[in-house]
Scaffold this active site. Structure first.
Site, PDB file in Angstrom:
ATOM      1  N   CYS A 156       0.694  -1.288   0.070  1.00  0.00           N
ATOM      2  CA  CYS A 156       0.254   0.029  -0.046  1.00  0.00           C
ATOM      3  C   CYS A 156       0.960   1.335   0.064  1.00  0.00           C
ATOM      4  O   CYS A 156       1.914   1.222   0.550  1.00  0.00           O
ATOM      5  CB  CYS A 156      -0.856   0.041   1.063  1.00  0.00           C
ATOM      6  SG  CYS A 156      -2.135  -1.193   1.055  1.00  0.00           S
ATOM      7  N   GLU A 191       2.366  -4.817  -5.564  1.00  0.00           N
ATOM      8  CA  GLU A 191       1.405  -5.705  -5.396  1.00  0.00           C
ATOM      9  C   GLU A 191      -0.029  -5.227  -5.952  1.00  0.00           C
ATOM     10  O   GLU A 191      -0.358  -4.020  -5.870  1.00  0.00           O
ATOM     11  CB  GLU A 191       1.004  -5.897  -3.671  1.00  0.00           C
ATOM     12  CG  GLU A 191       0.145  -6.905  -3.401  1.00  0.00           C
ATOM     13  CD  GLU A 191      -0.180  -7.260  -2.171  1.00  0.00           C
ATOM     14  OE1 GLU A 191      -1.363  -7.242  -1.336  1.00  0.00           O
ATOM     15  OE2 GLU A 191       0.816  -6.884  -1.287  1.00  0.00           O
TER      16      GLU A 191
END
Length: 343
Positions: A156, A191
């Site tokens: 994140c 990711e």
């Protein structure tokens, strides 16, 4: 009167759905409504966040009282990067559980998915701070990454609204790749799925690195003219080696810019758009003369390539798993598992 009342009610509903945050000298609106954050957050107009320890409250009096008592002036981790007024700290989720959970809770108001609140022990957090006063580091953003997943260099990424437009997003992306290289991982990728802000940061980084590479190779209009598909794939590999960018990300970036074109069957080129390159060079010059922009400087990175031991390393030695990632997954699902008799 009814129309005015309707406007007031609509405004109130909007404020409750998307509360504002006050932290330090800044006050700004959140982006999304999340079921992961405390319910009372979505029922108030403002959330107060301590800029140092990230303690949150929905009451102004409690926030002012906490501010007079808070003794924390920096994130609870190791300083790994310092440049101008910017400092970045590495915080281990298992060592500073409360701080990292508060960090993730704040992120739920800006990122709609991919937020792990109860499993922070699986992550490292790289916390961006801005020093306004001597030895007082105010929270400005962060990125997280999974333990022992160095190829996935970001899970994140968040930069708070007041601190945007200073190049902090690009700085954090640069550092994520630098940390992967320190771990002897030669190519990295974030990711998926990427948040909107994360995608913009990474696309900007990928474009700059790829363009810098291509500008050093040729001044002609086209690169790799009339090459077979297998040969152009080798060119992608060369770019990947030079930039540490995953090959799929290179293809995605060039395709989004319409720079990969098919001439005829099984014949591809990377098209060098002079207009795109001129635009890129002009923006680079403008960025260089903006003093508030913080560009990555490898000399400011003090992180070392020594991996920190797991908090339950003594258990890992007795469990016959092949790799640390498997161990982390096991203890994520069974955090209090006894290892008696597992040998």
């Amino acid at each position: 009167m009814s129309n005015d009342a309707s406007k007031i009610n609509n405004t109130s509903t909007t404020n409750k759905a998307r509360p504002w945050i006050q932290t330090g000298r800044y006050e700004f609106e959140t982006v999304c409504r999340s079921t992961l954050c405390p319910k009372e957050w979505l029922q108030v107009e403002k959330i107060y966040v301590c800029e140092y320890c990230l303690k949150t409250t929905i009451q102004g009096t409690s926030a002012r009282r906490h501010h007079t008592k808070c003794t924390q002036t920096r994130p609870p981790g190791c300083l790994i990067y310092t440049q101008k007024d910017v400092s970045i700290f590495e915080v281990c989720g298992w060592k500073a559980k409360t701080y990292c959970e508060d960090l993730c809770l704040i992120a739920t108001l800006f990122i709609e998915s991919k937020i792990e609140i109860k499993n922070v022990h699986r992550f490292r957090f790289y916390v961006l701070t801005v020093c306004h006063n001597d030895n007082q580091y105010e929270f400005a953003g962060f990125f997280s990454k999974l333990q022992y997943q160095e190829r996935l260099n970001v899970s994140c990424l968040l930069i708070l609204p007041p601190y945007r437009n200073r190049g902090f997003g690009s700085l954090m992306v640069h550092i994520s790749y630098a940390l992967s290289r320190l771990a002897n991982i030669h190519t990295g990728t974030p990711e998926r799925p990427l948040s909107t802000q994360g995608l913009l940061c990474y696309r900007k980084y990928w474009k700059s690195k790829i363009f810098d590479y291509l500008l050093t190779k040729t001044n002609e209009e086209q690169i790799a003219i009339n090459v077979e598909i297998i040969e152009i794939s080798l060119l992608f590999i060369d770019i990947s080696k030079a930039t540490s960018i995953f090959t799929c990300d290179i293809i995605e970036t060039l395709a989004s810019l319409n720079m990969i074109r098919m001439l005829e069957k099984d014949k591809l080129i990377i098209y060098r758009s002079q207009e795109l390159f001129d635009e890129y060079k002009q923006k680079s010059k403008e960025t260089d003369i903006r003093h508030e922009i913080v560009n990555f400087d490898s000399r400011c990175l003090t992180a070392k390539s020594i991996p920190a031991p797991l908090p339950f390393e003594h258990k890992c030695k007795r469990i016959k798993f092949d790799d640390n990632e498997t161990v982390m997954t096991f203890f994520n699902y069974y955090p209090s598992a006894s290892i008696e008799g597992i040998d």
